[in-house]
Design a protein around this motif. Structure first.
Motif, PDB file in Angstrom:
ATOM      1  N   LYS A 161       0.819  -1.213   0.000  1.00  0.00           N
ATOM      2  CA  LYS A 161       0.000   0.000   0.000  1.00  0.00           C
ATOM      3  C   LYS A 161       0.854   1.265   0.000  1.00  0.00           C
ATOM      4  CE  LYS A 161      -3.602   0.358   2.495  1.00  0.00           C
ATOM      5  NZ  LYS A 161      -4.484   0.423   3.695  1.00  0.00           N
ATOM      6  N   GLU A 162       2.017   1.182   0.660  1.00  0.00           N
ATOM      7  CA  GLU A 162       2.809   2.406   0.834  1.00  0.00           C
ATOM      8  C   GLU A 162       4.269   2.048   1.083  1.00  0.00           C
ATOM      9  OE1 GLU A 162       3.056   6.050   4.116  1.00  0.00           O
ATOM     10  OE2 GLU A 162       1.196   4.901   3.895  1.00  0.00           O
ATOM     11  N   ILE A 163       5.176   2.828   0.508  1.00  0.00           N
ATOM     12  CA  ILE A 163       6.603   2.789   0.867  1.00  0.00           C
ATOM     13  C   ILE A 163       6.928   4.194   1.331  1.00  0.00           C
ATOM     14  CG2 ILE A 163       8.961   2.369   0.081  1.00  0.00           C
ATOM     15  CD1 ILE A 163       7.861   0.515  -2.046  1.00  0.00           C
ATOM     16  N   SER A 164       6.921   4.379   2.634  1.00  0.00           N
ATOM     17  CA  SER A 164       6.928   5.739   3.174  1.00  0.00           C
ATOM     18  C   SER A 164       8.319   6.308   3.402  1.00  0.00           C
ATOM     19  CB  SER A 164       6.152   5.772   4.496  1.00  0.00           C
ATOM     20  OG  SER A 164       6.693   4.844   5.411  1.00  0.00           O
ATOM     21  N   ALA A 165       9.347   5.453   3.469  1.00  0.00           N
ATOM     22  CA  ALA A 165      10.686   5.986   3.747  1.00  0.00           C
ATOM     23  C   ALA A 165      11.741   4.961   3.360  1.00  0.00           C
ATOM     24  CB  ALA A 165      10.827   6.355   5.223  1.00  0.00           C
ATOM     25  N   LYS A 166      12.940   5.462   3.101  1.00  0.00           N
ATOM     26  CA  LYS A 166      14.092   4.621   2.801  1.00  0.00           C
ATOM     27  C   LYS A 166      15.255   5.096   3.658  1.00  0.00           C
ATOM     28  CE  LYS A 166      15.922   4.931  -1.300  1.00  0.00           C
ATOM     29  NZ  LYS A 166      16.122   4.750  -2.759  1.00  0.00           N
ATOM     30  N   LEU A 167      15.935   4.168   4.315  1.00  0.00           N
ATOM     31  CA  LEU A 167      16.962   4.516   5.298  1.00  0.00           C
ATOM     32  C   LEU A 167      18.352   4.488   4.687  1.00  0.00           C
ATOM     33  CD1 LEU A 167      17.842   4.992   8.286  1.00  0.00           C
ATOM     34  CD2 LEU A 167      17.926   2.509   8.522  1.00  0.00           C
ATOM     35  N   ASP A 168      19.139   5.521   4.974  1.00  0.00           N
ATOM     36  CA  ASP A 168      20.555   5.510   4.648  1.00  0.00           C
ATOM     37  C   ASP A 168      21.264   4.778   5.776  1.00  0.00           C
ATOM     38  OD1 ASP A 168      23.168   5.885   4.000  1.00  0.00           O
ATOM     39  OD2 ASP A 168      23.177   8.058   4.302  1.00  0.00           O
ATOM     40  N   ILE A 169      21.530   3.478   5.569  1.00  0.00           N
ATOM     41  CA  ILE A 169      22.060   2.636   6.636  1.00  0.00           C
ATOM     42  C   ILE A 169      23.574   2.728   6.756  1.00  0.00           C
ATOM     43  CG2 ILE A 169      22.467   0.528   5.295  1.00  0.00           C
ATOM     44  CD1 ILE A 169      20.732   0.737   8.730  1.00  0.00           C
ATOM     45  N   SER A 170      24.236   3.472   5.832  1.00  0.00           N
ATOM     46  CA  SER A 170      25.696   3.514   5.852  1.00  0.00           C
ATOM     47  C   SER A 170      26.221   4.035   7.184  1.00  0.00           C
ATOM     48  CB  SER A 170      26.228   4.382   4.709  1.00  0.00           C
ATOM     49  OG  SER A 170      25.714   5.691   4.814  1.00  0.00           O
ATOM     50  N   ALA A 187      11.343  10.111   2.077  1.00  0.00           N
ATOM     51  CA  ALA A 187      10.235   9.383   1.468  1.00  0.00           C
ATOM     52  C   ALA A 187      10.697   8.672   0.206  1.00  0.00           C
ATOM     53  CB  ALA A 187       9.103  10.349   1.149  1.00  0.00           C
ATOM     54  N   ALA A 188      10.056   7.543  -0.110  1.00  0.00           N
ATOM     55  CA  ALA A 188      10.424   6.749  -1.288  1.00  0.00           C
ATOM     56  C   ALA A 188       9.168   6.147  -1.879  1.00  0.00           C
ATOM     57  CB  ALA A 188      11.419   5.677  -0.903  1.00  0.00           C
ATOM     58  N   HIS A 189       9.257   5.753  -3.154  1.00  0.00           N
ATOM     59  CA  HIS A 189       8.122   5.123  -3.824  1.00  0.00           C
ATOM     60  C   HIS A 189       8.458   3.712  -4.292  1.00  0.00           C
ATOM     61  CE1 HIS A 189       5.953   8.902  -3.701  1.00  0.00           C
ATOM     62  NE2 HIS A 189       7.028   9.505  -4.182  1.00  0.00           N
ATOM     63  N   LEU A 216      11.711   0.373  -3.722  1.00  0.00           N
ATOM     64  CA  LEU A 216      12.925  -0.109  -3.081  1.00  0.00           C
ATOM     65  C   LEU A 216      13.701  -0.970  -4.069  1.00  0.00           C
ATOM     66  CD1 LEU A 216      11.601  -1.173   0.456  1.00  0.00           C
ATOM     67  CD2 LEU A 216      12.796   0.938  -0.146  1.00  0.00           C
ATOM     68  N   SER A 217      15.012  -0.743  -4.160  1.00  0.00           N
ATOM     69  CA  SER A 217      15.888  -1.540  -5.003  1.00  0.00           C
ATOM     70  C   SER A 217      16.688  -2.508  -4.135  1.00  0.00           C
ATOM     71  CB  SER A 217      16.830  -0.622  -5.794  1.00  0.00           C
ATOM     72  OG  SER A 217      16.096   0.301  -6.575  1.00  0.00           O
ATOM     73  N   ALA A 218      17.470  -3.367  -4.777  1.00  0.00           N
ATOM     74  CA  ALA A 218      18.267  -4.351  -4.049  1.00  0.00           C
ATOM     75  C   ALA A 218      19.143  -3.674  -3.001  1.00  0.00           C
ATOM     76  CB  ALA A 218      19.136  -5.149  -5.018  1.00  0.00           C
ATOM     77  N   ASN A 219      19.145  -4.211  -1.788  1.00  0.00           N
ATOM     78  CA  ASN A 219      19.931  -3.747  -0.636  1.00  0.00           C
ATOM     79  C   ASN A 219      19.310  -2.559   0.088  1.00  0.00           C
ATOM     80  OD1 ASN A 219      22.245  -5.604  -0.901  1.00  0.00           O
ATOM     81  ND2 ASN A 219      22.669  -4.449  -2.771  1.00  0.00           N
ATOM     82  N   ASP A 220      18.225  -1.988  -0.450  1.00  0.00           N
ATOM     83  CA  ASP A 220      17.579  -0.870   0.233  1.00  0.00           C
ATOM     84  C   ASP A 220      16.863  -1.352   1.493  1.00  0.00           C
ATOM     85  OD1 ASP A 220      18.393   1.006  -1.564  1.00  0.00           O
ATOM     86  OD2 ASP A 220      16.494   1.105  -2.667  1.00  0.00           O
ATOM     87  N   ILE A 221      16.875  -0.512   2.514  1.00  0.00           N
ATOM     88  CA  ILE A 221      16.125  -0.753   3.746  1.00  0.00           C
ATOM     89  C   ILE A 221      15.125   0.384   3.905  1.00  0.00           C
ATOM     90  CG2 ILE A 221      16.267  -0.849   6.269  1.00  0.00           C
ATOM     91  CD1 ILE A 221      18.974  -2.204   5.950  1.00  0.00           C
ATOM     92  N   GLY A 222      13.866   0.036   4.106  1.00  0.00           N
ATOM     93  CA  GLY A 222      12.842   1.072   4.179  1.00  0.00           C
ATOM     94  C   GLY A 222      11.650   0.645   5.006  1.00  0.00           C
ATOM     95  N   ARG A 223      10.663   1.523   5.067  1.00  0.00           N
ATOM     96  CA  ARG A 223       9.427   1.250   5.799  1.00  0.00           C
ATOM     97  C   ARG A 223       8.301   1.061   4.786  1.00  0.00           C
ATOM     98  NH1 ARG A 223       7.200   5.665   9.890  1.00  0.00           N
ATOM     99  NH2 ARG A 223       7.241   6.883   7.968  1.00  0.00           N
ATOM    100  N   VAL A 224       7.532  -0.003   4.961  1.00  0.00           N
ATOM    101  CA  VAL A 224       6.423  -0.283   4.057  1.00  0.00           C
ATOM    102  C   VAL A 224       5.154  -0.508   4.857  1.00  0.00           C
ATOM    103  CG1 VAL A 224       7.972  -1.351   2.359  1.00  0.00           C
ATOM    104  CG2 VAL A 224       6.754  -2.784   4.012  1.00  0.00           C
ATOM    105  N   LEU A 250      14.534  -0.635  15.302  1.00  0.00           N
ATOM    106  CA  LEU A 250      15.631   0.238  15.686  1.00  0.00           C
ATOM    107  C   LEU A 250      15.169   1.634  16.097  1.00  0.00           C
ATOM    108  CD1 LEU A 250      18.719   0.329  15.879  1.00  0.00           C
ATOM    109  CD2 LEU A 250      18.796   0.945  13.463  1.00  0.00           C
ATOM    110  N   GLY A 251      13.853   1.864  16.020  1.00  0.00           N
ATOM    111  CA  GLY A 251      13.358   3.210  16.308  1.00  0.00           C
ATOM    112  C   GLY A 251      13.688   4.174  15.193  1.00  0.00           C
ATOM    113  N   VAL A 252      13.905   3.643  13.987  1.00  0.00           N
ATOM    114  CA  VAL A 252      14.364   4.453  12.863  1.00  0.00           C
ATOM    115  C   VAL A 252      13.273   5.371  12.333  1.00  0.00           C
ATOM    116  CG1 VAL A 252      15.220   4.336  10.501  1.00  0.00           C
ATOM    117  CG2 VAL A 252      16.036   2.702  12.200  1.00  0.00           C
TER     118      VAL A 252
END
Length: 446
Positions: A357-366, A388-390, A392-400, A442-444
């Motif tokens: 339904k939603e991809i609301s964010a993508k984390l810079d985990i570096s 915010a993101a729409h 996710l690609s390979a290795n991306d970490i995000g909230r869905v 992680l409280g991210v």
């Protein structure tokens, strides 16, 4: 004086059971060499394996066997001198059995590190003593925190190249302790080693006499393992066993967490039927109690309609069913995950249809803490590191946000790694797309 945080060093205590650990580290920090040294010095390498490593090393003009070749099994890994895929190694000492997942160090293989660390009770992260904490060190520490790995150990390698300098080790240890604490890692420690020479890996080193902690192997043999992460039992049914001649109907599976005992009142979910555990079979014998990680067959006092995908749980401590799922995910596939995608969601033994339904964010985990210029997690502005993101690609970490076609018994990942995790699967090809963790471990994104 340097003292490790949570590992007893006495050698007279018998430690039983299995330890699952994952190793990680930046490229050229010596991770494969350390794993190879650990296997070799614990006599866990077969003679023909070592002969093959010696032969390959001689062909490359090396004066001694390159122990990294014991773990870098792919041809492309040996040619480049890097780890690409997760390599699992099994070894044992008189005190404990081990399953070791040797994970890659490159940024583009973050998904492989997630795979290897997802079931680990301990993450061993390597750093080069000359370089200290690199970007990948912080990335791997953050991923370990995200996956709720209970303990993280920093192995400061190549101490021989800094003349076994105590002060240099102290600087790196302090940097790591501050970063791990900010990420919410409760149990963390550091120890100095030289994987190439074997210093403080299996045997103590005279050059590290100032270090009063254990060797790496002593730490691994003594570090506590949480066999039951929660008191309430969770038993996903995998298979129904029937013997009509013996009037036998049992429900087989692996206990995900906690324990179950004969006589316990239980509820079968999602149907809500109630009964009592009449018997538990384990490895062909009847037992009174079975605990997390054990494959068992449960027999109930009543004849109920129970099938694969159902969950047996204590009647007074049962999870609630959900259909709207908010989760932190790591995307594993080269095929992007987009809003509106229809997928299959696999949770324990249950698979249901779902829609993104939603991809609301993508984390810079570096380096999530440094990304916002903060020193502690409670001061961190996650909006800067998780835009915010729409897709996710390979290795991306995000909230869905997902919506499932039928209810699932997904619990917060922070409370239970087994029942709080899931996979997203491509319904057309059957390929695994994404690994998910319910909630915000992680409280991210809060």
């Amino acid at each position: 004086m340097t003292v490790l945080l949570d590992a007893p060093t006495t050698k007279d205590t018998q430690v039983a059971g299995l330890l699952r650990l994952a190793t990680a580290g930046s490229v050229d920090d010596g991770k494969s060499t350390l794993v190879g040294r650990l296997l070799f010095d614990t006599k866990s390498v077969l003679a023909d394996q070592y002969e093959a490593v010696e032969r390959t090393s001689r062909n490359r003009g090396l004066e001694q066997a390159d122990l990294a070749l014991l773990t870098d099994g792919l041809r492309s890994e040996r040619e480049q001198g890097i780890t690409i895929d997760v390599a699992y190694r099994y070894f044992a000492t008189p005190r404990r059995r081990f399953i070791l997942a040797d994970t890659p160090g490159h940024v583009q293989y973050t998904r492989n590190m997630v795979t290897g660390a997802s079931t680990a009770e301990l993450a061993v992260i390597l750093v080069d003593a000359r370089k200290g904490l690199a970007e990948q060190t912080r990335r791997h520490t953050a991923v370990s925190a995200l996956l709720r790995v209970p303990r993280v150990l920093l192995a400061v390698n190549k101490m021989d190249l800094v003349d076994f300098d105590k002060d240099r080790f102290g600087e790196i240890e302090a940097d790591f302790a501050a970063y791990a604490t900010a990420l919410g890692i409760e149990h963390h420690a550091a120890l100095p080693v030289s994987a190439l020479r074997g210093d403080n890996v299996v045997e103590p080193s005279a050059d590290l006499a100032w270090f009063e902690g254990p060797t790496l192997l002593e730490y691994l043999e003594n570090v506590p393992v949480e066999t039951e992460r929660r008191p309430a039992g969770r038993f996903p049914v995998q298979y129904v066993i029937r013997h009509q001649s013996a009037d036998y109907r049992g429900y087989a599976g692996t206990i995900a967490s906690g324990h179950l005992e004969v006589g316990d009142p239980i509820v079968v979910l999602p149907s809500g039927q109630r009964s009592t555990i009449a018997a538990i079979d384990l490895l062909g014998r009847s037992v009174e109690r079975a605990t997390a990680g054990q494959a068992a067959t449960v027999l109930l006092a009543d004849e109920l309609d129970v099938s694969r995908g159902d969950l047996i749980a204590p009647a007074e401590a049962a999870p609630s069913a959900v259909q709207d799922v908010v989760a932190t995910v790591c995307h594993l596939s080269e095929k992007p995950l987009n809003v509106g995608d229809r997928v299959l969601l696999k949770h324990t033994t249950r698979t249901v249809k779902a829609i993104v339904k939603e991809i609301s964010a993508k984390l810079d985990i570096s380096d999530p803490l440094a990304a916002a210029g903060r020193a502690a997690a409670d001061e961190f502005d996650w909006d800067e590191a998780a835009p915010a993101a729409h897709s996710l690609s390979a290795n991306d970490i995000g909230r869905v946000v997902l919506r499932t076609a039928s209810p699932i018994l997904l619990e917060p990942y922070a409370a239970d790694r087994e029942t709080g995790s899931f996979l997203l699967i491509d319904p057309a090809s059957g390929d695994t797309l994404t690994a998910g963790m319910s909630g915000d471990p992680l409280g991210v994104f809060s």
